[in-house]
Motif scaffolding. Structure first.
Motif, PDB file in Angstrom:
ATOM      1  N   GLU A  59      43.577  51.230  57.573  1.00 24.08           N
ATOM      2  CA  GLU A  59      42.890  49.936  57.466  1.00 24.08           C
ATOM      3  C   GLU A  59      42.360  49.469  58.819  1.00 24.08           C
ATOM      4  OE1 GLU A  59      42.039  48.056  54.942  1.00 24.08           O
ATOM      5  OE2 GLU A  59      43.146  48.920  53.254  1.00 24.08           O
ATOM      6  N   ARG A  61      41.408  51.342  61.232  1.00 21.99           N
ATOM      7  CA  ARG A  61      40.240  52.188  61.509  1.00 21.99           C
ATOM      8  C   ARG A  61      39.041  51.699  60.694  1.00 21.99           C
ATOM      9  NH1 ARG A  61      42.097  57.147  59.662  1.00 21.99           N
ATOM     10  NH2 ARG A  61      43.163  57.408  61.640  1.00 21.99           N
ATOM     11  N   GLU A  62      39.260  51.468  59.381  1.00 23.49           N
ATOM     12  CA  GLU A  62      38.150  51.082  58.496  1.00 23.49           C
ATOM     13  C   GLU A  62      37.620  49.685  58.800  1.00 23.49           C
ATOM     14  OE1 GLU A  62      39.758  53.594  54.591  1.00 23.49           O
ATOM     15  OE2 GLU A  62      39.667  51.411  54.504  1.00 23.49           O
ATOM     16  N   GLU A  63      38.527  48.752  59.077  1.00 25.37           N
ATOM     17  CA  GLU A  63      38.113  47.350  59.226  1.00 25.37           C
ATOM     18  C   GLU A  63      37.682  47.013  60.639  1.00 25.37           C
ATOM     19  OE1 GLU A  63      40.981  44.505  57.978  1.00 25.37           O
ATOM     20  OE2 GLU A  63      40.990  45.183  55.897  1.00 25.37           O
ATOM     21  N   LEU A  64      38.315  47.655  61.626  1.00 27.81           N
ATOM     22  CA  LEU A  64      38.095  47.233  63.021  1.00 27.81           C
ATOM     23  C   LEU A  64      37.584  48.356  63.912  1.00 27.81           C
ATOM     24  CD1 LEU A  64      41.432  45.234  63.499  1.00 27.81           C
ATOM     25  CD2 LEU A  64      39.193  44.319  62.858  1.00 27.81           C
ATOM     26  N   GLY A  65      37.619  49.580  63.431  1.00 25.41           N
ATOM     27  CA  GLY A  65      37.152  50.704  64.230  1.00 25.41           C
ATOM     28  C   GLY A  65      38.068  51.086  65.375  1.00 25.41           C
ATOM     29  N   PRO A 102      38.307  46.242  68.948  1.00 24.67           N
ATOM     30  CA  PRO A 102      38.118  45.820  67.552  1.00 24.67           C
ATOM     31  C   PRO A 102      36.740  45.199  67.328  1.00 24.67           C
ATOM     32  CG  PRO A 102      40.266  45.122  68.354  1.00 24.67           C
ATOM     33  CD  PRO A 102      39.518  45.647  69.543  1.00 24.67           C
ATOM     34  N   GLN A 103      36.023  45.724  66.360  1.00 23.93           N
ATOM     35  CA  GLN A 103      34.695  45.222  65.984  1.00 23.93           C
ATOM     36  C   GLN A 103      34.718  45.021  64.481  1.00 23.93           C
ATOM     37  OE1 GLN A 103      32.312  44.842  68.218  1.00 23.93           O
ATOM     38  NE2 GLN A 103      32.810  46.229  69.914  1.00 23.93           N
ATOM     39  N   PRO A 104      34.074  43.948  64.005  1.00 24.69           N
ATOM     40  CA  PRO A 104      34.052  43.740  62.555  1.00 24.69           C
ATOM     41  C   PRO A 104      33.243  44.829  61.860  1.00 24.69           C
ATOM     42  CG  PRO A 104      32.746  42.059  63.690  1.00 24.69           C
ATOM     43  CD  PRO A 104      33.392  42.888  64.749  1.00 24.69           C
ATOM     44  N   ARG A 105      33.861  45.564  60.954  1.00 22.12           N
ATOM     45  CA  ARG A 105      33.164  46.628  60.223  1.00 22.12           C
ATOM     46  C   ARG A 105      32.802  46.170  58.819  1.00 22.12           C
ATOM     47  NH1 ARG A 105      33.941  51.967  62.534  1.00 22.12           N
ATOM     48  NH2 ARG A 105      33.594  51.496  64.726  1.00 22.12           N
ATOM     49  N   ASP A 106      33.277  44.980  58.485  1.00 22.53           N
ATOM     50  CA  ASP A 106      33.247  44.518  57.098  1.00 22.53           C
ATOM     51  C   ASP A 106      32.607  43.136  57.015  1.00 22.53           C
ATOM     52  OD1 ASP A 106      33.886  45.528  54.715  1.00 22.53           O
ATOM     53  OD2 ASP A 106      35.982  44.862  54.658  1.00 22.53           O
ATOM     54  N   GLN A 108      33.441  40.606  58.582  1.00 21.75           N
ATOM     55  CA  GLN A 108      34.406  39.522  58.761  1.00 21.75           C
ATOM     56  C   GLN A 108      34.348  39.020  60.208  1.00 21.75           C
ATOM     57  OE1 GLN A 108      35.031  42.678  59.148  1.00 21.75           O
ATOM     58  NE2 GLN A 108      37.158  43.208  59.567  1.00 21.75           N
TER      59      GLN A 108
END
Ligand code: C5P
Length: 138
Positions: A59, A61-65, A102-106, A108
């Motif tokens: 999560e 990885r997917e959400e924040l990279g 951390p970068q927003p991937r979604d 958010q």
């Protein structure tokens, strides 16, 4: 409790990501999702066959990279909250070592928050009681 009171148990895993200044990352739930606009500890659902730690690493990885490892995840406490339609069980891990920014991937919004300011951000009812445990630690 009668059988009809039984609620589905949902296992979600969450993370207090802590930066070098001791701030904690909150993510705002996007429009269109349940509890939109509230600020939460990043994380997500544990998939069948997955360990909580593996789910959290995925999560993040997917959400924040960002990338982290099981050894960097320290379990702190857990939330247990009865929503109307399911019962949420949500372990909270603390993570201070990760790679990447951390970068927003979604879509958010993200915010680094000083521990003393965490209560200024409206949170889902399950997340709120976790703050006291974090304040004891940070
Ligand atoms: O994020 P997701 O929508 O997959 O999470 C499922 C449900 O778990 C949410 O609708 C919300 O009720 C609950 N949840 C929560 N606090 C979080 C993450 C999820 O209460 N930090």
């Amino acid at each position: 409790m009668s059988h009809s009171d039984a609620k589905k148990l949902l296992l979600v895993v969450a993370c207090a990501l802590v930066d070098a200044d001791g701030r904690v990352l909150l993510a705002q739930r996007p429009e269109g999702k349940a509890l939109a606009g509230l600020w939460e500890f990043p994380g997500g659902k544990v998939e069948p066959g997955e360990t909580p730690e593996a789910a959290l690493i995925r999560e993040l990885r997917e959400e924040l990279g960002i990338e982290t490892q099981v050894a960097c995840l320290a379990p702190l406490t857990f939330a247990s909250h009865a929503y109307d339609d399911f019962h949420l069980l949500m372990p909270l891990y603390v993570c201070r070592r990760y790679s990447g920014i951390p970068q927003p991937r979604d879509a958010q919004a993200l915010k680094w928050v000083r521990p003393a300011k965490l209560r200024d951000y409206p949170m889902p009812p399950a997340d709120e009681p976790l703050i006291a445990h974090l304040l004891d630690l940070l």
